[in-house]
Design a protein around this motif. Structure first.
Motif, PDB file in Angstrom:
ATOM      1  N   LEU A 133       0.833  -1.229   0.042  1.00  0.00           N
ATOM      2  CA  LEU A 133      -0.069   0.085  -0.164  1.00  0.00           C
ATOM      3  C   LEU A 133       0.977   1.374  -0.081  1.00  0.00           C
ATOM      4  O   LEU A 133       0.456   2.309  -0.763  1.00  0.00           O
ATOM      5  N   SER A 134       1.943   1.140   0.743  1.00  0.00           N
ATOM      6  CA  SER A 134       2.843   2.212   0.599  1.00  0.00           C
ATOM      7  C   SER A 134       3.524   2.607  -0.561  1.00  0.00           C
ATOM      8  O   SER A 134       3.529   3.881  -0.985  1.00  0.00           O
ATOM      9  N   LEU A 135       3.832   1.655  -1.376  1.00  0.00           N
ATOM     10  CA  LEU A 135       4.179   1.668  -2.750  1.00  0.00           C
ATOM     11  C   LEU A 135       3.300   2.451  -3.481  1.00  0.00           C
ATOM     12  O   LEU A 135       3.633   3.316  -4.447  1.00  0.00           O
ATOM     13  N   ILE A 136       1.958   1.614  -3.462  1.00  0.00           N
ATOM     14  CA  ILE A 136       0.976   2.493  -4.378  1.00  0.00           C
ATOM     15  C   ILE A 136       0.665   3.885  -4.104  1.00  0.00           C
ATOM     16  O   ILE A 136       0.517   4.594  -4.962  1.00  0.00           O
ATOM     17  N   GLU A 137       0.797   4.084  -2.930  1.00  0.00           N
ATOM     18  CA  GLU A 137       0.485   5.601  -2.382  1.00  0.00           C
ATOM     19  C   GLU A 137       1.394   6.586  -2.746  1.00  0.00           C
ATOM     20  O   GLU A 137       1.355   7.546  -3.530  1.00  0.00           O
ATOM     21  N   ALA A 138       2.895   6.083  -2.874  1.00  0.00           N
ATOM     22  CA  ALA A 138       3.833   6.815  -3.283  1.00  0.00           C
ATOM     23  C   ALA A 138       3.653   6.860  -4.787  1.00  0.00           C
ATOM     24  O   ALA A 138       4.053   8.066  -5.427  1.00  0.00           O
ATOM     25  N   LYS A 139       3.738   6.044  -5.492  1.00  0.00           N
ATOM     26  CA  LYS A 139       3.365   5.894  -7.005  1.00  0.00           C
ATOM     27  C   LYS A 139       2.204   6.986  -7.471  1.00  0.00           C
ATOM     28  O   LYS A 139       2.442   7.424  -8.185  1.00  0.00           O
ATOM     29  N   LEU A 140       1.138   6.759  -6.689  1.00  0.00           N
ATOM     30  CA  LEU A 140      -0.045   7.710  -7.220  1.00  0.00           C
ATOM     31  C   LEU A 140       0.274   9.184  -6.862  1.00  0.00           C
ATOM     32  O   LEU A 140       0.063   9.912  -7.619  1.00  0.00           O
TER      33      LEU A 140
END
Length: 208
Positions: A133-140
């Motif tokens: 989730l942290s990776l997705i949030e950073a990518k978003l």
């Protein structure tokens, strides 16, 4: 003999010779007309000056009209260009408003997963979920920044009614009154234009 015949012919037809002589005499006297004798109708100096002034006024009037038309055309071109540029920049504004709500849900989910995936909890699955989730949030957020969409970070800054919406007041403990102490919902800007106000709490002097 020839002179006698001529004399006789002159006595019989005197009018022929007199008419021919008359024509020669008249032709010699008339000759080609002298162009200097033609009648002239020149304009007076006053009339010419008046006409020149009138023409100058017409030229100035036409020049002024041309300049105004040129300025109007340039203004229309600039407004049209600005409209096209704004359409390109802010055409995704509604879409961005929907996306930031998705970002809110993702952020809250990541925070909940972080609380569950504390070192005291040995569950490796929760830890992997949190990391994902942290990776997705950073990518978003990276995609948002690429398209000019940025999250506000107003904590510690001055309250601005164009960017913030006050939802509560908190005691000013170590902060200047009027500054933003907390954020309950993130605000976003698209190319510098606020598309969602940040919901904030503002520090105020405590009343004892």
């Amino acid at each position: 003999l020839s002179s006698f015949v001529a004399s006789l012919y002159f006595r019989e037809f005197p009018c022929v010779f007199s008419t021919a002589a008359q024509q020669r005499s008249t032709g010699d006297e008339c000759g080609p007309e002298d162009p200097r004798d033609e009648p002239k109708h020149p304009l007076s100096d006053c009339a010419l000056e008046h006409k020149a002034i009138k023409l100058e006024e017409q030229v100035r009037d036409l020049t002024e009209r041309y300049r105004k038309a040129l300025a109007d055309s340039e203004n229309v071109r600039r407004r049209t260009q600005k409209f096209v540029e704004d359409a390109k920049l802010f055409g995704i504004q509604s879409f961005c408003r929907d996306l930031v709500e998705v970002a809110d849900i993702l952020e809250k989910t990541a925070e909940s997963a972080a609380e569950e995936a504390e070192p005291s909890n040995p569950n490796p699955t929760l830890k992997k979920i949190y990391e994902g989730l942290s990776l997705i949030e950073a990518k978003l957020q990276s995609v948002f920044a690429k398209h000019g969409l940025q999250k506000m970070n107003p904590v510690g800054g001055k309250y601005d009614p164009y960017d913030h919406e006050i939802v509560c007041h908190v005691p000013a403990e170590g902060m200047q009154p009027g500054t933003i102490a907390l954020v309950t919902q993130d605000g976003y800007k698209l190319h510098g234009r606020t598309i969602r106000h940040a919901l904030v709490g503002v520090a105020v002097e405590s009343q004892e």
